[in-house]
Design a protein around this motif. Sequence first.
Motif, PDB file in Angstrom:
ATOM      1  N   ILE A 139       0.867  -1.182   0.000  1.00 29.51           N
ATOM      2  CA  ILE A 139       0.000   0.000   0.000  1.00 29.51           C
ATOM      3  C   ILE A 139       0.900   1.227   0.000  1.00 29.51           C
ATOM      4  CG2 ILE A 139      -1.943   1.156   1.117  1.00 29.51           C
ATOM      5  CD1 ILE A 139      -2.477  -1.776   0.295  1.00 29.51           C
ATOM      6  N   ILE A 140       0.939   1.948  -1.115  1.00 26.98           N
ATOM      7  CA  ILE A 140       1.801   3.131  -1.204  1.00 26.98           C
ATOM      8  C   ILE A 140       0.982   4.337  -0.786  1.00 26.98           C
ATOM      9  CG2 ILE A 140       3.351   4.469  -2.662  1.00 26.98           C
ATOM     10  CD1 ILE A 140       2.333   1.004  -3.751  1.00 26.98           C
ATOM     11  N   ASN A 141       1.210   4.784   0.433  1.00 22.89           N
ATOM     12  CA  ASN A 141       0.397   5.812   1.061  1.00 22.89           C
ATOM     13  C   ASN A 141       1.022   7.196   0.890  1.00 22.89           C
ATOM     14  OD1 ASN A 141      -1.523   7.080   2.739  1.00 22.89           O
ATOM     15  ND2 ASN A 141      -0.263   6.741   4.560  1.00 22.89           N
ATOM     16  N   GLN A 142       0.341   8.075   0.163  1.00 24.39           N
ATOM     17  CA  GLN A 142       0.855   9.427  -0.086  1.00 24.39           C
ATOM     18  C   GLN A 142       0.611  10.317   1.127  1.00 24.39           C
ATOM     19  OE1 GLN A 142      -0.339  11.146  -3.817  1.00 24.39           O
ATOM     20  NE2 GLN A 142       0.393  13.196  -3.279  1.00 24.39           N
ATOM     21  N   MET A 143       1.700  10.839   1.744  1.00 23.63           N
ATOM     22  CA  MET A 143       1.609  11.607   2.988  1.00 23.63           C
ATOM     23  C   MET A 143       1.875  13.102   2.823  1.00 23.63           C
ATOM     24  SD  MET A 143       3.529   9.062   5.679  1.00 23.63           S
ATOM     25  CE  MET A 143       3.096  10.137   7.057  1.00 23.63           C
ATOM     26  N   ASP A 144       2.322  13.513   1.663  1.00 28.56           N
ATOM     27  CA  ASP A 144       2.635  14.929   1.457  1.00 28.56           C
ATOM     28  C   ASP A 144       1.359  15.752   1.294  1.00 28.56           C
ATOM     29  OD1 ASP A 144       1.971  14.955  -1.551  1.00 28.56           O
ATOM     30  OD2 ASP A 144       3.440  13.335  -1.382  1.00 28.56           O
ATOM     31  N   HIS A 145       1.553  17.048   1.032  1.00 28.21           N
ATOM     32  CA  HIS A 145       0.399  17.943   0.903  1.00 28.21           C
ATOM     33  C   HIS A 145       0.077  18.284  -0.556  1.00 28.21           C
ATOM     34  CE1 HIS A 145       0.210  18.451   5.224  1.00 28.21           C
ATOM     35  NE2 HIS A 145       1.513  18.743   5.250  1.00 28.21           N
ATOM     36  N   TYR A 146       0.683  17.574  -1.462  1.00 26.72           N
ATOM     37  CA  TYR A 146       0.371  17.783  -2.875  1.00 26.72           C
ATOM     38  C   TYR A 146      -0.896  17.023  -3.256  1.00 26.72           C
ATOM     39  CZ  TYR A 146       5.192  19.486  -3.129  1.00 26.72           C
ATOM     40  OH  TYR A 146       6.352  20.179  -2.919  1.00 26.72           O
ATOM     41  N   ARG A 147      -1.378  17.282  -4.431  1.00 31.09           N
ATOM     42  CA  ARG A 147      -2.544  16.559  -4.934  1.00 31.09           C
ATOM     43  C   ARG A 147      -2.174  15.092  -5.165  1.00 31.09           C
ATOM     44  NH1 ARG A 147      -4.627  19.851 -10.006  1.00 31.09           N
ATOM     45  NH2 ARG A 147      -6.517  18.615  -9.668  1.00 31.09           N
ATOM     46  N   PHE A 148      -3.168  14.256  -5.173  1.00 30.62           N
ATOM     47  CA  PHE A 148      -2.942  12.820  -5.324  1.00 30.62           C
ATOM     48  C   PHE A 148      -2.305  12.531  -6.686  1.00 30.62           C
ATOM     49  CE2 PHE A 148      -4.534   8.433  -6.271  1.00 30.62           C
ATOM     50  CZ  PHE A 148      -3.921   7.789  -5.206  1.00 30.62           C
ATOM     51  N   ASN A 149      -1.289  11.665  -6.681  1.00 22.49           N
ATOM     52  CA  ASN A 149      -0.599  11.321  -7.921  1.00 22.49           C
ATOM     53  C   ASN A 149      -0.474   9.796  -8.010  1.00 22.49           C
ATOM     54  OD1 ASN A 149       1.291  10.877 -10.048  1.00 22.49           O
ATOM     55  ND2 ASN A 149       2.139  12.925  -9.743  1.00 22.49           N
ATOM     56  N   ARG A 150      -1.464   9.200  -8.631  1.00 23.09           N
ATOM     57  CA  ARG A 150      -1.537   7.735  -8.723  1.00 23.09           C
ATOM     58  C   ARG A 150      -0.341   7.141  -9.461  1.00 23.09           C
ATOM     59  NH1 ARG A 150      -3.583   4.179 -12.645  1.00 23.09           N
ATOM     60  NH2 ARG A 150      -4.372   2.196 -11.789  1.00 23.09           N
ATOM     61  N   ALA A 151       0.024   7.756 -10.563  1.00 24.85           N
ATOM     62  CA  ALA A 151       1.118   7.234 -11.379  1.00 24.85           C
ATOM     63  C   ALA A 151       2.442   7.240 -10.628  1.00 24.85           C
ATOM     64  CB  ALA A 151       1.237   8.047 -12.668  1.00 24.85           C
ATOM     65  N   SER A 152       2.758   8.338  -9.950  1.00 28.01           N
ATOM     66  CA  SER A 152       4.007   8.411  -9.193  1.00 28.01           C
ATOM     67  C   SER A 152       4.029   7.387  -8.063  1.00 28.01           C
ATOM     68  CB  SER A 152       4.201   9.817  -8.618  1.00 28.01           C
ATOM     69  OG  SER A 152       4.494  10.754  -9.631  1.00 28.01           O
ATOM     70  N   LEU A 153       2.901   7.153  -7.416  1.00 26.05           N
ATOM     71  CA  LEU A 153       2.825   6.167  -6.337  1.00 26.05           C
ATOM     72  C   LEU A 153       3.068   4.756  -6.868  1.00 26.05           C
ATOM     73  CD1 LEU A 153      -0.202   7.521  -4.264  1.00 26.05           C
ATOM     74  CD2 LEU A 153       2.237   7.756  -3.757  1.00 26.05           C
ATOM     75  N   ILE A 154       2.589   4.487  -8.069  1.00 26.41           N
ATOM     76  CA  ILE A 154       2.852   3.183  -8.683  1.00 26.41           C
ATOM     77  C   ILE A 154       4.336   3.054  -9.011  1.00 26.41           C
ATOM     78  CG2 ILE A 154       2.403   1.743 -10.713  1.00 26.41           C
ATOM     79  CD1 ILE A 154      -0.463   2.817 -10.674  1.00 26.41           C
ATOM     80  N   ASN A 155       4.941   4.142  -9.484  1.00 23.12           N
ATOM     81  CA  ASN A 155       6.387   4.141  -9.719  1.00 23.12           C
ATOM     82  C   ASN A 155       7.148   3.843  -8.423  1.00 23.12           C
ATOM     83  OD1 ASN A 155       6.242   4.713 -12.455  1.00 23.12           O
ATOM     84  ND2 ASN A 155       6.432   6.926 -12.171  1.00 23.12           N
ATOM     85  N   VAL A 156       6.718   4.463  -7.307  1.00 22.24           N
ATOM     86  CA  VAL A 156       7.342   4.203  -6.001  1.00 22.24           C
ATOM     87  C   VAL A 156       7.175   2.729  -5.627  1.00 22.24           C
ATOM     88  CG1 VAL A 156       7.235   4.695  -3.521  1.00 22.24           C
ATOM     89  CG2 VAL A 156       7.050   6.571  -5.164  1.00 22.24           C
ATOM     90  N   GLY A 157       5.987   2.188  -5.864  1.00 21.68           N
ATOM     91  CA  GLY A 157       5.732   0.779  -5.570  1.00 21.68           C
ATOM     92  C   GLY A 157       6.662  -0.141  -6.332  1.00 21.68           C
ATOM     93  N   TYR A 158       6.890   0.188  -7.587  1.00 23.71           N
ATOM     94  CA  TYR A 158       7.823  -0.592  -8.404  1.00 23.71           C
ATOM     95  C   TYR A 158       9.233  -0.533  -7.802  1.00 23.71           C
ATOM     96  CZ  TYR A 158      11.079  -1.484 -12.270  1.00 23.71           C
ATOM     97  OH  TYR A 158      12.112  -1.944 -13.041  1.00 23.71           O
TER      98      TYR A 158
END
Length: 336
Positions: A139-158
């Motif tokens: 589960i790649i949980n975005q904690m920053d204050h930016y808008r949600f970025n699904r693609a970048s979170l998937i990149n992080v997961g990879y």
Amino acid sequence: MMYSSRRKPVLYFKEERRGDIPKVPKQEERLLSGKCTVYKLFGLCMVLVLVSLLWLQLSCSGDMSSSVTQQHRRDPQLPPPPPPCPADSQASVADDPTWGPHKLALLVPFRERFEELLVFVPFMHKFLNKKKIRHKILIINQMDHYRFNRASLINVGYMESGNDTDYLAMHDVDLLPLNEALDYGFPEEGPFHVASPELHPLYHYKTYVGGILLLTKKHYHMCNGMSNRFWGWGREDDEFYRRLRKAELQLFRPSGITTGYKTFLHIHDPAWRKRDQKRVASQKQEQFKVDPDGGLTNLRYQVESRQELTISGAPCTIINTKLECDQIQTPWCLLS
């Protein structure tokens, strides 16, 4: 070329007293008393250890199980929570050759959708185990204050999926597969779009590759991952479709599935959780352009922490992540 019967190619897509008791000398009496005290203390310690272990087991699974049950009561359409898994089930899987050599990294981009997560994790763990798919849920949980970025979170997961996995699933947290005939196996021939337009309850256009998409790590790297320019909801899947074509990867989709739009359960409530569909600044013009250089190569992020969590017996890993935004290149990462 031979293809699986369940996949079709798409055009680039856990006291009795009996007498007087003999008088015992005082020295021996002290020794006996001391021994009894030691035995009593030892027994008391053992009881405390057993009680502590029992309490720990209940605290790890009881609260999560009750949360899932309450969620199911609120929405009877959700599938019932599965029974807790045996503690040694994961260890036995590693020695069972019928599960195959491959292991799936199930990547879930996430932010503040805990009720859906409590349903998703045990459901998918049970679903994949039944199909004998080795897996781990990230589960790649975005904690920053930016808008949600699904693609970048998937990149992080990879990037954070580790060397023990060889393929990944880009998986929405609100989409549950109901048909056991759906294939989650290793997509050796090419990317496999599980949530195809013919089966997804909402999106039916031909170039759609969102929802649930399986790829080998090799193929994902060939595409340089996904573009990091898509802050807010939508459009990142459409751009990734173009990357598949550019990498000359053949896209496959399910075949022989007769459940149509009832193949998946979509548990997102749009009235409770609204999509961030705002287009600000030059985002309106940029959202339709191909990002030729961005992806894994310009991904910037920090992992704040990793947490191992068990929900109704189903293990998952929470990767708490802070993304970084180049506000010159993508000023729309902030709504203001």
